[in-house]
Scaffold this motif. Sequence first.
Motif, PDB file in Angstrom:
ATOM      1  N   PHE A   1      33.721  31.813  38.801  1.00 39.00           N
ATOM      2  CA  PHE A   1      32.080  31.580  38.618  1.00 39.00           C
ATOM      3  C   PHE A   1      31.831  32.263  37.413  1.00 39.00           C
ATOM      4  O   PHE A   1      32.596  33.354  36.933  1.00 39.00           O
ATOM      5  CB  PHE A   1      31.667  31.705  40.114  1.00 39.00           C
ATOM      6  N   VAL A   2      31.057  31.982  36.673  1.00 41.67           N
ATOM      7  CA  VAL A   2      31.095  33.259  35.854  1.00 41.67           C
ATOM      8  C   VAL A   2      30.287  34.533  35.892  1.00 41.67           C
ATOM      9  O   VAL A   2      31.778  35.647  35.696  1.00 41.67           O
ATOM     10  CB  VAL A   2      29.232  32.450  34.671  1.00 41.67           C
ATOM     11  N   ASP A   3      29.865  34.664  36.548  1.00 40.34           N
ATOM     12  CA  ASP A   3      29.854  36.198  37.412  1.00 40.34           C
ATOM     13  C   ASP A   3      29.783  36.427  39.051  1.00 40.34           C
ATOM     14  O   ASP A   3      29.468  35.324  39.308  1.00 40.34           O
ATOM     15  CB  ASP A   3      28.702  36.682  37.018  1.00 40.34           C
TER      16      ASP A   3
ATOM     17  N   ALA B   1      37.018  42.616  36.977  1.00 37.86           N
ATOM     18  CA  ALA B   1      38.468  42.687  36.055  1.00 37.86           C
ATOM     19  C   ALA B   1      39.738  42.971  36.564  1.00 37.86           C
ATOM     20  O   ALA B   1      41.079  43.425  36.764  1.00 37.86           O
ATOM     21  CB  ALA B   1      38.423  42.944  34.688  1.00 37.86           C
ATOM     22  N   ASN B   2      39.238  44.230  37.068  1.00 35.41           N
ATOM     23  CA  ASN B   2      40.604  45.382  38.268  1.00 35.41           C
ATOM     24  C   ASN B   2      41.176  44.276  38.672  1.00 35.41           C
ATOM     25  O   ASN B   2      42.018  45.256  39.701  1.00 35.41           O
ATOM     26  CB  ASN B   2      39.433  46.907  38.527  1.00 35.41           C
ATOM     27  N   LYS B   3      41.318  43.957  39.630  1.00 30.07           N
ATOM     28  CA  LYS B   3      41.208  42.608  40.830  1.00 30.07           C
ATOM     29  C   LYS B   3      42.282  41.522  40.206  1.00 30.07           C
ATOM     30  O   LYS B   3      42.859  40.397  40.786  1.00 30.07           O
ATOM     31  CB  LYS B   3      40.274  42.436  41.987  1.00 30.07           C
TER      32      LYS B   3
ATOM     33  N   ALA C   1      39.515  36.501  37.677  1.00 28.40           N
ATOM     34  CA  ALA C   1      40.272  35.404  37.375  1.00 28.40           C
ATOM     35  C   ALA C   1      40.464  34.548  36.374  1.00 28.40           C
ATOM     36  O   ALA C   1      41.642  33.379  35.753  1.00 28.40           O
ATOM     37  CB  ALA C   1      39.674  33.972  37.880  1.00 28.40           C
ATOM     38  N   ARG C   2      40.503  35.979  35.292  1.00 33.92           N
ATOM     39  CA  ARG C   2      41.079  35.643  34.332  1.00 33.92           C
ATOM     40  C   ARG C   2      42.876  35.797  33.698  1.00 33.92           C
ATOM     41  O   ARG C   2      43.492  34.770  33.392  1.00 33.92           O
ATOM     42  CB  ARG C   2      40.245  37.059  32.960  1.00 33.92           C
ATOM     43  N   LEU C   3      43.598  35.893  34.770  1.00 33.26           N
ATOM     44  CA  LEU C   3      44.398  35.926  35.180  1.00 33.26           C
ATOM     45  C   LEU C   3      45.970  35.006  35.572  1.00 33.26           C
ATOM     46  O   LEU C   3      46.556  33.833  35.302  1.00 33.26           O
ATOM     47  CB  LEU C   3      45.642  37.474  35.503  1.00 33.26           C
TER      48      LEU C   3
END
Length: 249
Positions: free
Chosen positions: A9-11, A206-208, A245-247
């Motif tokens: 999701f976006v946020d 992001a830390n996750k 989810a960025r990675l």
Amino acid sequence: MAEIEYKRFVDLVELSDYAARLCLVQAEEAVAQRGRFLWVLSGGGTPQRLYEQLVQPPYRERMPWEQTFFFWGDERAVPPEAEGSNYRQVKLAILDKVPVPASQIYRIQGELPAHLAAADYAAQLHSLAQVWGEESPFPTFDLVLLGMGEDGHTASLFPGSVSQAERTQPTIAVTAHYQNRPAQRVSLTPLLFNQARQILFLVAGANKAEMVAQILTEQASEDLPASRIRLTNGQLTWLLDQAAARLLP
Ligand code: 6PG
């Protein structure tokens, strides 16, 4: 890992919207099929928005509060009125605002020494299963909400090799230091979580991201507790914001 689904999701706003809809669907279905909705909640900051949303329209009117039974996946060993209490978080956000019968609120007694609270909760769950004539010794939860720490912990199951107690007991007492939160804790174990009908991980930030990628894309080590959540029959879904989810591919 075909049985694990993840959605991004976006946020956290979109993520919480989706989670709210899913809670309602699961609650309605459970009540239609079995007359009650057995719901396990988590602590942490991530589900707060979801909790607040569920007591706003349209969920406030549509959730079957009078048939909902509240349980906790973990608790910190603090009194129920203390700031760090997971029960208190849900009480302030939900229980004070909607008509849930007090007899349907099964909190972990954080005011007791953790090992006693763990034993007491296991006994409460066991007797409920007996009253309801369940086949297994403990209730089959309809929906479990879980979070994940950046170290891979979930509920109060922390990284490291799996203890004998976690493998064999439904609830355990734990000592763990994480972000200045209370260190003495009580947790349900995968023995109970993994029998649930549905589990939703709510993970944002992001830390996750690194931990999410390890748990969802590699052959994750069993030392990471979130990877020990694998449902026997139910649906396991991870809801991730873009940052967490960025990675992922
Ligand atoms: C607790 C939790 C814990 C939590 C994670 C994530 O009692 O602390 O149940 O497992 O879900 O630490 O917390 P955040 O949502 O605050 O990142």
